[in-house]
Design a protein around this motif. Structure first.
Motif: not given
Length: 395
Positions: A185-186, A188-189
């Motif tokens: 997630v990190s 991708e962000r």
């Protein structure tokens, strides 16, 4: 030494065993008769002593299993000298079982060996001494009372330890999966942040600069030209935003998002920069490169031109994208001089995004002022990136 508080279930077992033993004594049911040779103390009252001690040991079966077994062993030997109680024998087997299941691992192994040797000795020694087949029953009884509970406890303990190990592995796997998910997630962000910055910054910088010119100059022709550039950058920015939104939504309809830009679009990128007022000279001969490398190189050039539009002094901006020793070399230089301030506001995230793109591909990146004898005052701002080319993964 203060003994630990007994478990509630152990209290129930101790009380049940004691009441059961008292019931057997009350009805006169024992394991041996008064005429049995080993019965030294006949009558019902001697049975109560080992029975009471054994029920007390049941209170410690889980809290202090080794202590309970050490006390229970003399109690069962004392019970052999009386008419005996089935309740005392059953409680002893439970204490042996609990000592293996709940006691230390070394004690559990030791109890297995000791009860096994006692079973073998109880089988062979009486038979050798008496030469009677019935003597073998002594070993059978010892095996049922001692070795059987110990072996059962060992099996249960192994299954319990295996289940606990499986639970710990499952928890560890879940933690690793959660950590991987958080990292994904990190990442991708961060990727989305780079894409949003690279998509919007170039067009909005041009809009800000030309809108400032249109507001400051009272010239209809200049205002019209500025508004034309503003409109073109607005349309292009909206198109790029729609493309990114389409990728994020992963649309399954017939309207697929536009393809990511490639190095074939460098000419159009340079032309747009010229329309925004930059004197851009492009020298590009990248050939066929992997898609991630091409996208990273395009974004580096795009962000470098955006920074030149906002910060560079008047003069020529040079863009060079060529192959070099199995890598793609990207170099963008622009005049670097004293200015009152940037022509458009910036966040400082551009250099961070370029550095992250290069790091993801395992390349090298540097950006900063340097000396150039070809420039007017000898100072330029140079952005240099070296992106490795992966074999067999062409665009």
């Amino acid at each position: 030494m203060t003994l630990p508080r007994p478990h509630r279930f152990d209290v129930y077992v101790a009380v049940g065993g004691l009441l059961g033993g008292l019931l057997l004594v009350g009805i006169g049911l024992g394991t041996r008769t008064r005429e049995d040779p080993v019965t030294l103390f006949d009558g019902p009252w001697p049975i109560l002593v080992p029975l009471t001690v054994m029920s007390g040991c049941e209170l410690l079966r889980r809290a202090a299993p080794r202590t309970a077994l050490l006390i229970a062993t003399p109690a069962i030997c004392a019970d052999v000298l009386t008419q005996g109680s089935l309740a005392t024998v059953l409680m002893f087997t439970d204490i042996v079982y609990a000592a293996v299941v709940y006691g230390p691992l070394a004690s559990a192994r030791r109890i297995q060996w000791i009860t096994g040797l006692l079973t073998v000795a109880g089988t062979l020694v009486p038979y050798v001494a008496w030469r009677e087949p019935e003597a073998l029953l002594i070993g059978v009884v010892i095996g049922i009372v001692a070795y059987g509970p110990a072996a059962t406890g060992w099996i249960v303990r192994n299954h319990r330890d295996a289940a606990e190990a499986a639970r710990l592995r499952a928890e560890q796997t879940a933690l690793l999966a959660e950590k991987d998910r958080a990292q994904a997630v990190s990442s991708e962000r961060a990727r989305m942040a780079r894409e949003l910055h690279d998509l919007v910054a170039n067009h909005l910088s041009a809009i800000a600069i030309h809108s400032t010119a249109a507001l400051s100059l009272d010239d209809p022709a200049t205002s019209r030209d500025a508004l034309t550039v503003i409109r073109e950058n607005s349309v292009a920015g909206l198109a790029e935003m729609r493309r990114l939104i389409g990728i994020l939504r992963d649309a399954a309809d017939d309207t697929a998002p536009a393809a990511a830009p490639t190095l074939d679009s460098l000419d159009a990128l340079a032309a747009g920069a010229r329309a925004n007022g930059l004197d851009v000279r492009l020298d590009a001969d990248p050939g066929v490169v992997p898609a991630p490398v091409g996208l990273a190189a395009y974004r580096i050039v795009q962000e470098s031109l955006t920074n030149a539009l906002k910060h560079a002094a008047p003069g020529r901006v040079r863009v060079c994208v060529v192959r070099r020793d199995g890598s793609l070399a990207v170099t963008v230089t622009s005049p670097f001089g004293d200015r009152e301030g940037p022509r458009a506001p910036g966040s400082g995230a551009g250099l961070v995004g370029m550095r992250e793109r290069v790091a993801l591909l395992g390349g090298t990146f540097e950006a900063g002022p340097t000396r150039d004898p070809d420039s007017a005052d000898g100072k330029i701002w140079a952005v240099r990136a070296l992106l490795p080319l992966t074999e067999g993964d062409s665009a």
